[in-house]
Design a protein around this motif. Sequence first.
Motif, PDB file in Angstrom:
ATOM      1  N   GLU A   1       4.824  -1.858  -8.773  1.00 51.00           N
ATOM      2  CA  GLU A   1       5.980  -1.590  -7.922  1.00 51.00           C
ATOM      3  C   GLU A   1       5.661  -0.503  -6.901  1.00 51.00           C
ATOM      4  O   GLU A   1       5.034   0.501  -7.241  1.00 51.00           O
ATOM      5  N   SER A   2       6.069  -0.714  -5.671  1.00 48.11           N
ATOM      6  CA  SER A   2       5.784   0.310  -4.678  1.00 48.11           C
ATOM      7  C   SER A   2       6.980   0.676  -3.819  1.00 48.11           C
ATOM      8  O   SER A   2       7.083   1.821  -3.375  1.00 48.11           O
TER       9      SER A   2
ATOM     10  N   TYR B   1      -0.944  -0.081   0.266  1.00 51.47           N
ATOM     11  CA  TYR B   1      -0.075  -0.133   1.449  1.00 51.47           C
ATOM     12  C   TYR B   1      -0.552   0.843   2.523  1.00 51.47           C
ATOM     13  O   TYR B   1      -0.623   0.510   3.704  1.00 51.47           O
TER      14      TYR B   1
ATOM     15  N   VAL C   1       3.006  -5.997  -3.204  1.00 52.45           N
ATOM     16  CA  VAL C   1       2.154  -5.378  -2.186  1.00 52.45           C
ATOM     17  C   VAL C   1       0.939  -6.257  -1.927  1.00 52.45           C
ATOM     18  O   VAL C   1       0.421  -6.327  -0.805  1.00 52.45           O
TER      19      VAL C   1
ATOM     20  N   THR D   1      -0.123   9.776  -5.215  1.00 53.29           N
ATOM     21  CA  THR D   1       0.203   8.433  -4.774  1.00 53.29           C
ATOM     22  C   THR D   1      -0.219   7.496  -5.891  1.00 53.29           C
ATOM     23  O   THR D   1      -0.877   7.911  -6.829  1.00 53.29           O
TER      24      THR D   1
ATOM     25  N   SER E   1      -1.143   6.834 -10.632  1.00 53.37           N
ATOM     26  CA  SER E   1      -0.496   5.732 -11.335  1.00 53.37           C
ATOM     27  C   SER E   1      -0.392   6.036 -12.816  1.00 53.37           C
ATOM     28  O   SER E   1       0.630   5.774 -13.450  1.00 53.37           O
TER      29      SER E   1
ATOM     30  N   MET F   1       8.155  -5.096   0.078  1.00 56.46           N
ATOM     31  CA  MET F   1       6.788  -4.826   0.525  1.00 56.46           C
ATOM     32  C   MET F   1       6.237  -5.918   1.440  1.00 56.46           C
ATOM     33  O   MET F   1       5.556  -5.630   2.417  1.00 56.46           O
TER      34      MET F   1
ATOM     35  N   VAL G   1       4.159   8.349  -0.352  1.00 57.70           N
ATOM     36  CA  VAL G   1       3.265   7.754   0.628  1.00 57.70           C
ATOM     37  C   VAL G   1       2.456   8.804   1.358  1.00 57.70           C
ATOM     38  O   VAL G   1       1.774   8.502   2.325  1.00 57.70           O
TER      39      VAL G   1
ATOM     40  N   PRO H   1      -0.509   0.720  -5.907  1.00 63.38           N
ATOM     41  CA  PRO H   1       0.033  -0.175  -4.882  1.00 63.38           C
ATOM     42  C   PRO H   1       0.372   0.546  -3.578  1.00 63.38           C
ATOM     43  O   PRO H   1       0.204  -0.037  -2.494  1.00 63.38           O
ATOM     44  N   VAL H   2       0.822   1.796  -3.674  1.00 60.49           N
ATOM     45  CA  VAL H   2       1.153   2.514  -2.445  1.00 60.49           C
ATOM     46  C   VAL H   2      -0.136   2.860  -1.682  1.00 60.49           C
ATOM     47  O   VAL H   2      -0.164   2.826  -0.449  1.00 60.49           O
ATOM     48  N   GLN H   3      -1.211   3.146  -2.431  1.00 58.97           N
ATOM     49  CA  GLN H   3      -2.496   3.400  -1.771  1.00 58.97           C
ATOM     50  C   GLN H   3      -2.942   2.158  -0.999  1.00 58.97           C
ATOM     51  O   GLN H   3      -3.436   2.252   0.130  1.00 58.97           O
TER      52      GLN H   3
END
Lengths: 461, 425
Positions: free
Chosen positions: B350-351, B382, A283, B375, B210, A386, B360, B378-380
């Motif tokens: 990892e996301s 994104y 990411v 969340t 996380s 990603m 998400v 890494p997704v945050q």
Amino acid sequence: MGFWAFFIIFASSAFFLHWYATNKALRFNAGIKEGSKLPSLPQYYGLYTLLWFIIPILSTFLIWTIFKPFLVDYLVIQKIPANLLNSFGGNPSLILSTVKAISLQNIFPGTKQELIDLAKYMNELKYSTSSSFYIAILFLGLIGSSFTLKKISSRFRARQSVESVNIKLLIFCSTIAILTTIGIVFSLIFEAIRFFEQIPFFDFLFGLSWSPQTAIREDQVASSGAFGAIPIFSGTLLITVIAMSVSIPVGLLSAIYLSEYATNNLRAFLKPILEILAGVPTVVYGFFAAITVGPFLKGLADSFGFSIASESAIAAGGVMGIMIIPFISSLSDDVINSVPNSLRDGSLAMGATKSETIKKVILPAALPGIVGAILLAVSRAIGETMIVVMAAGIAANLTANPFDSVTTVTVQIVTLLVGDQEFDSPKTLAAFALGITLFFVTLVLNLYALKIVKKYREKYD
Amino acid sequence: MTKNFEKINDSLIKRQKSEKNFKLFGLIGIICAISFLIIILTSIIIEGKKAFVSTYIKLDVFFDSKIIDPDNTKEDSVIKSANFNEIITKSILENFPEVTDRKEKIKLSTFISSSAEDELIKLIILDKALIDQKKELWLLASSTIDVIHKNPDMLNFPEDERLIDDKELKWFQWFLSEEKIKFSANKNFFSNADSTEPEQAGIWGAFVGSFLTLFVTLILSFPIAVAAGVFLEELAPKNKFTDFIEVNINNLAAVPSIIFGLLGLAIFLNVMHLPRSAPIVGGMVLALMTLPTIIIATRASLRAVPPSIREAAIGLGATKFQTVTHHVLPLSMPGISTGTIIGMSQALGESAPLLMIGMVAFIVDSPGSIFDSATVLPVQIYLWKSTAARGFVELTAAGVMVLLSFLVLMNAIAVYVRYKFEKKW
């Protein structure tokens, strides 16, 4: 009884049973003045009892959590009154999904009373069954352990039993890898088959246009989505080729330098730095590609007087190449290091320079291993998500121009599945068709690459 | 003869030159790779360090009892429902008596973040004596002002590229010249969860998410992977079945992560009906992904234990199982823990699979349990990157910095464990 109350009772009775059974075995041994004592150490009797307490409880608990939703659904369906069934056209699963959508804290005005009753009933089932269930499984565990407590005698070999149960547990844990693979294959295949029921297989594999947005109304423009995956495959290929053209030269040259030229100290210093590149989350690369590289390339192109897409394939591919450098360099490094020194010495003794030795002896000898490493890297690049989600485009353009915006398999899977999902529209199912294509391509690449590398290792071992 | 020597000498010069060139190429390769790393890190730090401060504006706030508590009840509920926005707007307007137009007044009031109202409510509830008093306060500025304040070169941009119009610019410059605007530490970033307003958004919610997710991952993957590793390395007979397991593990290590997401979506969500977006599902998916890593690490460190230890234990009458659990496994624990920490740090970064199982969602509260919607870091990152507002760019980079520092920390622990506890035989 809530989950935590259950858990505390469960844990404390487990401790107690272990202690009690061990003690019982000790007392048994102490009671025997002559003749044979227990054949196993006392703690094994404790462990045996413990296992027979834990295993029945945990296994029923697991089975229950998996099947409970189905049971609740079944019970609710049994409760549906006939007149409600008629008003829904005789379709109980429609009623079920309506009932599930009702939130009891905030009932939408005008909801039918029967539906509300069903929702309440469902809620009741969901929570009330728990406490009686917890008591039942605790009881089950106690029955299991009480049998084992009775078995403590000089004829019962507890260690053998405990070890055989433990080995079975270990075998079960090892088979989880197989179960995962089976799970992946089946979950992908089932959804993909449903997709191919609606879209012909060859239309998907060889179609030239991709626009998965199916219309809500019949009369809308472009009402039937197009599911030709060729533009997606070509986009994936383009980005992979760009990534490889960055990572192969840089990675291979670094590997050669590290393994053949660098002193031990320098190698010990440089190798971990290269590994950092592998440890950076994807990411972060995606963010770098989208915020720094993309605008930079666009600005560069503007200053040269031609325009490129802001989500160009070259930005995503280039950054992906950086990500893959350590992958190629460390695998090739291993491969080059495992070329036997006799080959090097032979070549140097004939008067070849170091670079000639590398180019004419070591690289040809290491070639199969390097090819294996590159294939593994290609499979990495194809499956990378990603970076492309953040930096590549969504529109499926069929082009070979690296400055254009293209899309990839993984980007499409993410765009199709993030957001609202309905599991019968081809739009959602298409993601699984793409997923299974991705899985099989990477699987073949991996197996083939692993085979090459293994063969290569055996050659020089 | 001399002719031949000349020939050889000429070719030697050429060959030595190409030797030098080749070495140089290798060095260039390494330098390229390292400079890529440096560029990535510096560009993120340059962007991200701005997010650790935010802009505050000094205002003389008059806590008017007519607005806050007209009936003089002094009750918290009355104060909470009062229109604090009006108080802020009035105090900011005091500085600009010339502004009378309603639209312009609204524009001025948006200089201050909407979270400042909550701040004032807290202040009043703590100290009710402040009612009908005037107090000088530093209030959090809105994200637009924050962006302008952090990028002073934006002031020279043409009006339509600047985020604020000419009037707002004039007011902003007035605050600057009066020194009523300053940078201060961004507390929201470390204490809040996500928000639609950049100046109020924080990383805490994602951090908790996380943590919960990794907790589930660790609980599931560590015992299973160690058990599998022990079985395959120490106890398993060599046959087709164990070979098949090995092929599967090696292959799973190379399956694209997004495929695990599809597995989680199809099985954990659609078949098992586990809650969407919850750390429990995320943890399960990541556990499947980290299994191969930990299994491979376990096997490597079991293999490193010398056979003499096994032989000694067996010679003293231990069974194979006892040999493994009493001697070999404890001795290989440092290696296994190192592998586990590395697996966990992979899981932390990892996301892609988590996108598939719905982690998400936009979540404003930090999750309380593993069944709540959550969340992860890494997704945050994104999510913030996908948000259009300008203020989120810095937040994203700052989020990346937080994520990277956790990864560095975890890897440092792994290296420490390896050097401190690992035995060289």
